[in-house]
Structures are given as C-alpha cells and as structure tokens.
Design an enzyme around this catalytic site. Structure first.
Site, mmCIF file in Angstrom:
data_model
loop_
_atom_site.group_PDB
_atom_site.id
_atom_site.type_symbol
_atom_site.label_atom_id
_atom_site.label_comp_id
_atom_site.label_asym_id
_atom_site.label_seq_id
_atom_site.Cartn_x
_atom_site.Cartn_y
_atom_site.Cartn_z
ATOM 1 N N GLU A 169 -3.562 -5.633 -1.099
ATOM 2 C CA GLU A 169 -3.870 -5.903 0.312
ATOM 3 C C GLU A 169 -5.358 -5.786 0.667
ATOM 4 O O GLU A 169 -5.730 -5.068 1.593
ATOM 5 C CB GLU A 169 -3.013 -4.987 1.200
ATOM 6 C CG GLU A 169 -1.527 -5.201 0.930
ATOM 7 C CD GLU A 169 -0.610 -4.222 1.671
ATOM 8 O OE1 GLU A 169 -1.125 -3.355 2.400
ATOM 9 O OE2 GLU A 169 0.619 -4.339 1.513
ATOM 10 N N ASN A 210 -2.534 -8.434 -5.075
ATOM 11 C CA ASN A 210 -1.273 -8.606 -4.350
ATOM 12 C C ASN A 210 -1.558 -8.469 -2.850
ATOM 13 O O ASN A 210 -2.288 -7.581 -2.433
ATOM 14 C CB ASN A 210 -0.337 -7.472 -4.815
ATOM 15 C CG ASN A 210 1.078 -7.575 -4.327
ATOM 16 O OD1 ASN A 210 1.702 -8.622 -4.461
ATOM 17 N ND2 ASN A 210 1.600 -6.473 -3.784
ATOM 18 N N HIS A 246 6.982 -10.655 2.783
ATOM 19 C CA HIS A 246 7.784 -9.931 3.781
ATOM 20 C C HIS A 246 7.956 -10.879 4.964
ATOM 21 O O HIS A 246 7.095 -10.965 5.845
ATOM 22 C CB HIS A 246 7.080 -8.640 4.200
ATOM 23 C CG HIS A 246 6.995 -7.644 3.105
ATOM 24 N ND1 HIS A 246 8.113 -7.034 2.579
ATOM 25 C CD2 HIS A 246 5.932 -7.172 2.401
ATOM 26 C CE1 HIS A 246 7.745 -6.206 1.607
ATOM 27 N NE2 HIS A 246 6.430 -6.282 1.473
ATOM 28 N N GLU A 274 7.449 -9.102 -3.249
ATOM 29 C CA GLU A 274 8.115 -8.127 -2.359
ATOM 30 C C GLU A 274 9.008 -8.837 -1.350
ATOM 31 O O GLU A 274 9.060 -8.469 -0.165
ATOM 32 C CB GLU A 274 7.067 -7.273 -1.626
ATOM 33 C CG GLU A 274 6.085 -6.589 -2.557
ATOM 34 C CD GLU A 274 5.085 -5.667 -1.859
ATOM 35 O OE1 GLU A 274 5.271 -5.370 -0.665
ATOM 36 O OE2 GLU A 274 4.111 -5.266 -2.524
ATOM 37 N N ASP A 276 11.494 -10.021 1.241
ATOM 38 C CA ASP A 276 12.622 -9.693 2.121
ATOM 39 C C ASP A 276 12.504 -10.582 3.349
ATOM 40 O O ASP A 276 11.431 -11.117 3.634
ATOM 41 C CB ASP A 276 12.738 -8.200 2.474
ATOM 42 C CG ASP A 276 11.454 -7.531 2.914
ATOM 43 O OD1 ASP A 276 10.582 -8.216 3.498
ATOM 44 O OD2 ASP A 276 11.309 -6.317 2.695
HETATM 45 O O1 G2I Z 1 5.197 -1.671 3.669
HETATM 46 C C1 G2I Z 1 5.969 -2.495 2.862
HETATM 47 C C2 G2I Z 1 5.279 -2.801 1.551
HETATM 48 C C3 G2I Z 1 4.049 -3.658 1.795
HETATM 49 N N1 G2I Z 1 3.386 -3.995 0.538
HETATM 50 C C4 G2I Z 1 3.060 -2.874 -0.306
HETATM 51 C C5 G2I Z 1 4.260 -1.980 -0.542
HETATM 52 O O2 G2I Z 1 3.909 -0.857 -1.320
HETATM 53 C C6 G2I Z 1 4.889 -1.551 0.759
HETATM 54 O O3 G2I Z 1 5.997 -0.730 0.435
HETATM 55 C C7 G2I Z 1 6.343 0.251 1.349
HETATM 56 C C8 G2I Z 1 7.526 1.042 0.836
HETATM 57 O O4 G2I Z 1 8.619 0.202 0.663
HETATM 58 C C9 G2I Z 1 7.877 2.121 1.855
HETATM 59 O O5 G2I Z 1 8.915 2.971 1.335
HETATM 60 O O6 G2I Z 1 5.260 1.086 1.561
HETATM 61 C C10 G2I Z 1 5.520 1.998 2.609
HETATM 62 C C11 G2I Z 1 4.258 2.751 2.937
HETATM 63 O O7 G2I Z 1 3.267 1.873 3.390
HETATM 64 C C12 G2I Z 1 6.654 2.936 2.188
HETATM 65 O O8 G2I Z 1 6.976 3.807 3.249
HETATM 66 C C13 G2I Z 1 6.825 5.149 2.982
HETATM 67 C C14 G2I Z 1 6.954 5.894 4.293
HETATM 68 O O9 G2I Z 1 5.930 5.450 5.178
HETATM 69 C C15 G2I Z 1 6.841 7.362 4.053
HETATM 70 O O10 G2I Z 1 7.052 8.052 5.262
HETATM 71 C C16 G2I Z 1 7.834 7.809 2.984
HETATM 72 O O11 G2I Z 1 7.641 9.160 2.665
HETATM 73 O O12 G2I Z 1 7.833 5.588 2.083
HETATM 74 C C17 G2I Z 1 7.667 6.934 1.734
HETATM 75 C C18 G2I Z 1 8.689 7.289 0.637
HETATM 76 O O13 G2I Z 1 9.996 7.031 1.080
#
Ligand code: G2I
Length: 458
Positions: A169, A210, A246, A274, A276
């Site tokens: 990003e 990415n 996304h 990614e 969805d």
């Molecule tokens: O935001 C969606 C994706 C965008 N592109 C990069 C990816 O790495 C990103 O993935 C998401 C995860 O799927 C989420 O699971 O990234 C988020 C953070 O920017 C992740 O969220 C985090 C929560 O914000 C936290 O509170 C939590 O502790 O997930 C953590 C683990 O569950």
C-alpha cells in the site's frame, strides 16, 4: 427450478432442499417449488486451479486451522496467505523479541498440505509494533531496521515461500506516495531498497508490491504502473504486482482485465491477492447471485491473462472476514457463509476455473407434523434438520389444502395469506449446524380434515 420430493408417512412430509444461499419461494402451478441452491462442486477449487496453472488461495488465521476451517482450507486452496501472522507487529512485538508461532504454524500446515505460501507483508504503514512507530530514528537507523527486518523474516522462511508482498500500500488514491514512516524517513527509494533486501534474503521468492484500489485503470494504478516500469528499467528485483481487490457489490472495475494485461505487458506477474466483495447486510439471494457473478468476473479476468498468477480470497468464510469489523453493517463478502456452507460465489469461482456443478445433493430437510389435534384445533410443528451442510437462516413455506388457519406460532415468525403460509427463523434460531436441527411450533384451526401439506425449505 426442480420439484419437491415429499415424504411418504401420512403424519409427516419431508421436503429436501439444498443449503447454502437461501433461494426464496415461487408459487408455481399451485405447488411451492424451491430453486436449487449451493452445493458441493465436483472438484475442489485447488484441483481446478492446478489444471489451469493458477493459484487459488485464501488468507488464513493460524489458530483456526483445525476442524472444518482447516479441512476446507486444505481441501479447496492451493495457496495460503497469513492474514496477520507475518506482519511486523505480530512477529516482533517488542524490539528483538520474536514470535513466529502463528506464522510457523501456517507455513507448516501449507507444506503438509502441498500448498504455496504468500508472505504478507514486510514493509507497510499499518500493524507495525509501537516501538517502531513511536521511535525516533535517523534515516540510517530506519534503513537498517527495515533491511534487518526483511533479512530476518524472509531469511527465516528462505526457500519455503513462493511469494512475498514486500511493500504494501505505498500509494495514495491520487497516485502520490503515501506519507508513511518509510517514505518520510527514506524517500520513495525505500521501495527499491526493500525489494533488493528481500531478493538477497531469498532469491527464489517472487517479490511483489501490493495495493488496493488499483484493480482498474485509474490514477493510483497508473502510479503503480509507472513505478514498476521504472524499477524494471533500473534492474530492481520486482516480480509482480498484487491487486488486493477489496470490492463492493456492483463495483467491479470494467477495466480490470485491461489493467492486469498492462502490468503483464511490463514483464511482471499479477495476482489478485485479497479478493472479497462486500454487501450491505442482510444479503438477500439476489445480492448473493450478483456477488457470484462478480466473483466469476474477477476470476475470469485472471484466467484470461497468462501472467495473472491467480486469485486469493481474503478469508474463505464470512466468519473469518475483516469486513464486519471495519465496515459495520456490511459483510457476507467471502465464498462461504459463517457456517461453512458454500455460497453461490463458491460455485462461480469453481465454474470460472473450468469446473462444473453437480445437481443438488439433499442436505437440509423440513418435516411437518401434527403433534396434537382436537375437535376444531391442532398443534403442528416443523423440524428443520441438516446433514452435510448448514444454514445461517431459514424460511419454510407451505400451502394448506383444507382451509386450515394458523392462529399462533412460536420459535418462528409465521404469516398466512389465504392458504399460503411462510415462516422464517426467529432472531435466535436461524443457525442450523451440520448435523443439527431446529424445531418451531404453531396452533391452528381446522374443520373437515387436516391433511399434512407439502413443505418447502428455501
Ligand atoms: O484491511 C484489510 C486488508 C487490506 N490489505 C492489507 C491486509 O493486511 C489487510 O488485512 C487486514 C486483516 O484482515 C485484519 O484482520 O488488516 C487489518 C489491519 O489493518 C486486520 O485487522 C486487525 C485488527 O485491526 C486488530 O484489531 C486485530 O487485533 O486484525 C488484528 C488481528 O485479528
């Protein structure tokens, strides 16, 4: 559409339907019919993708890789991406103190199941440890932190990971560089430096940049395009671009395939990393059908371009998706529902990968019975049972043939209009797990006779 099968016992009739998406009702020729719903494809997605030389991957949470979640992850996908486990905050929460447990678990699981791993992600502005974000660093210190991090993490898995999202990003929507710890401290060349460090740490891994909102041709994707072109010209190791995808229902960019092709023409691979497609909740069957068409469109675009390596979904089940937390009121974005029932999107992916879908197998049944009857009234019940699938909500319908009238129902919301009755789940009993059942009851009036109707579960 297919006709119902009815049970044979006089006191009850059974209607079998396929689970997955709810299919709604249609009153046709006086009979309630149900449309075929989701059901298992002939072949797992990974076998279909392998035959096309494509990746079909999913983001996973390491701690969930057991039971049904683990079975589906292993059976359907030929690649895994750790959703969070390889991010800097996960692997080095305190400086010099490493936690590889979840990352290792995912890599071990993938190797045990013959799956590729996409490492995600090394250099990002988000999910960094506080010690890094809150520190004060000279450019030299910051560069050292970044390259050491890459050497440590990529080095740990050297030779075992197919791909790394090295830089994640880096751009704003208008195509300017995002102001991050890395950009502000090191300038735009942090990207080239990160790629070079990653190549040194694992010469066999494919190295990607990415980003999101770069799926169609727009200012942001053009900035990414220009960057990749320049990196290639300079001999910086860059093997591919990841288009996160996304997406929002109804907003698949019309230039998706064209955009994939223009990156391919630069001499790099492209991956949908990614995917969805989120929907305003609750998602109805028409929206799930549209979502399926859009999943198909995205997979088709990748299949159509040789250098498109494949498609990874950002979580395969709605129970393991980031969407509801980040976009309250939206969800249903993945190919499986929260109870691991494949949605229409699953079948669309299978078909875009060259698969066929088999006719429905019987998975959930609704059984109507009269449990008590007196001179003018009766108590009835309907039992919904699943074996081989699960439901996250249900609706049952029937048509009374002898003037019966429902007066009261419990554990469902029932409406009767003329002879037609429809009952849907209460707020607390929509879920029918695989191997489980739900029962609701009602009182009614009758006169003359009280025959058991044909019931539709949709
Ligand atoms: O935001 C969606 C994706 C965008 N592109 C990069 C990816 O790495 C990103 O993935 C998401 C995860 O799927 C989420 O699971 O990234 C988020 C953070 O920017 C992740 O969220 C985090 C929560 O914000 C936290 O509170 C939590 O502790 O997930 C953590 C683990 O569950």
């Amino acid at each position: 559409m297919r006709s119902l099968r009815t049970g044979s016992t006089p006191a009850s009739r059974v209607t079998r339907v396929l689970t997955g998406a709810l299919t709604g009702f249609a009153l046709l020729g006086g009979l309630l019919l149900s449309a075929p719903a989701a059901h298992a494809a002939d072949e797992p997605l990974r076998d279909l993708a392998d035959a096309k030389g494509k990746v079909i991957g999913t983001a996973v949470t390491g701690s969930k890789l057991t039971g049904t979640y683990g079975e589906i992850a292993a059976r359907e996908f030929n690649a895994l991406t750790p959703g969070n486990a390889m991010k800097w905050a996960s692997v080095e929460p305190a400086r010099g103190s490493f936690d590889w447990a979840e990352a290792d678990r995912i890599v071990d699981f993938a190797e045990a199941n013959g799956q590729q791993v996409r490492g995600h992600t090394l250099v990002w502005h988000s999910q960094n440890p506080d010690w890094l974000t809150n520190g004060t660093w000279t450019a030299a210190e910051l560069r050292r932190l970044m390259t050491d991090h890459i050497a440590t993490e990529v080095g740990r898995y050297r030779g075992r990971l197919a791909t790394w999202d090295v830089v994640n990003e880096p751009f704003n929507e208008d195509g300017t560089y995002r102001q991050t710890l890395w950009y502000n401290g090191l300038g735009a060349d942090y990207i080239a430096e990160a790629l070079t460090a990653a190549r040194a740490a694992d010469p066999s891994a494919k190295l990607y940049i990415n980003d999101y909102n770069v799926e169609g041709v727009n200012a942001k994707s053009t900035a990414l395009y220009n960057l990749v072109r320049d990196l290639k010209a300079r001999g910086v190791p860059i093997d591919g671009v990841g288009l996160q995808a996304h997406l929002i229902l109804g907003q698949v960019p019309s230039t998706l395939q064209q955009n994939i092709q223009r990156f391919a023409d630069l001499g790099v691979d492209v991956a949908i990393t990614e995917l969805d497609i989120r929907i305003d909740l609750p998602a109805d069957s028409a929206e799930l059908a549209q979502q399926a068409a859009e999943y198909r469109q995205v997979v088709n675009a990748c299949v159509a371009v040789d250098r498109c390596a494949g498609v990874t979904v950002w979580g395969f089940t709605d129970s393991d998706s980031w969407i509801p937390d980040t976009f309250p009121g939206q969800g249903a974005a993945t190919p499986y529902d929260e109870n691991y029932a494949p949605k229409p999107a699953y079948h669309a992916i299978a078909e875009a990968l060259g698969g066929t879908t088999t006719p429905p197998t019987d998975a959930c049944t609704a059984t109507y019975s009269v449990v008590n009857q007196w001179n003018t009234g009766f108590t009835g019940q309907v039992r919904i049972a699943c074996d081989g699938a699960a439901l996250s909500s249900w609706k049952v319908g029937w048509s009374y043939g002898a003037g019966q009238q429902i007066t009261q129902a419990w554990n469902a919301t029932c409406n009767q209009s003329g002879a037609t009755v429809t009952c849907s789940n209460a707020s607390y009993n929509g879920t029918v797990p695989d191997g489980g059942s739900v029962t609701f009851g009602f009182n009614g009036t009758w006169s003359g006779s009280n025959p058991v109707p044909v019931v539709t579960l949709g």
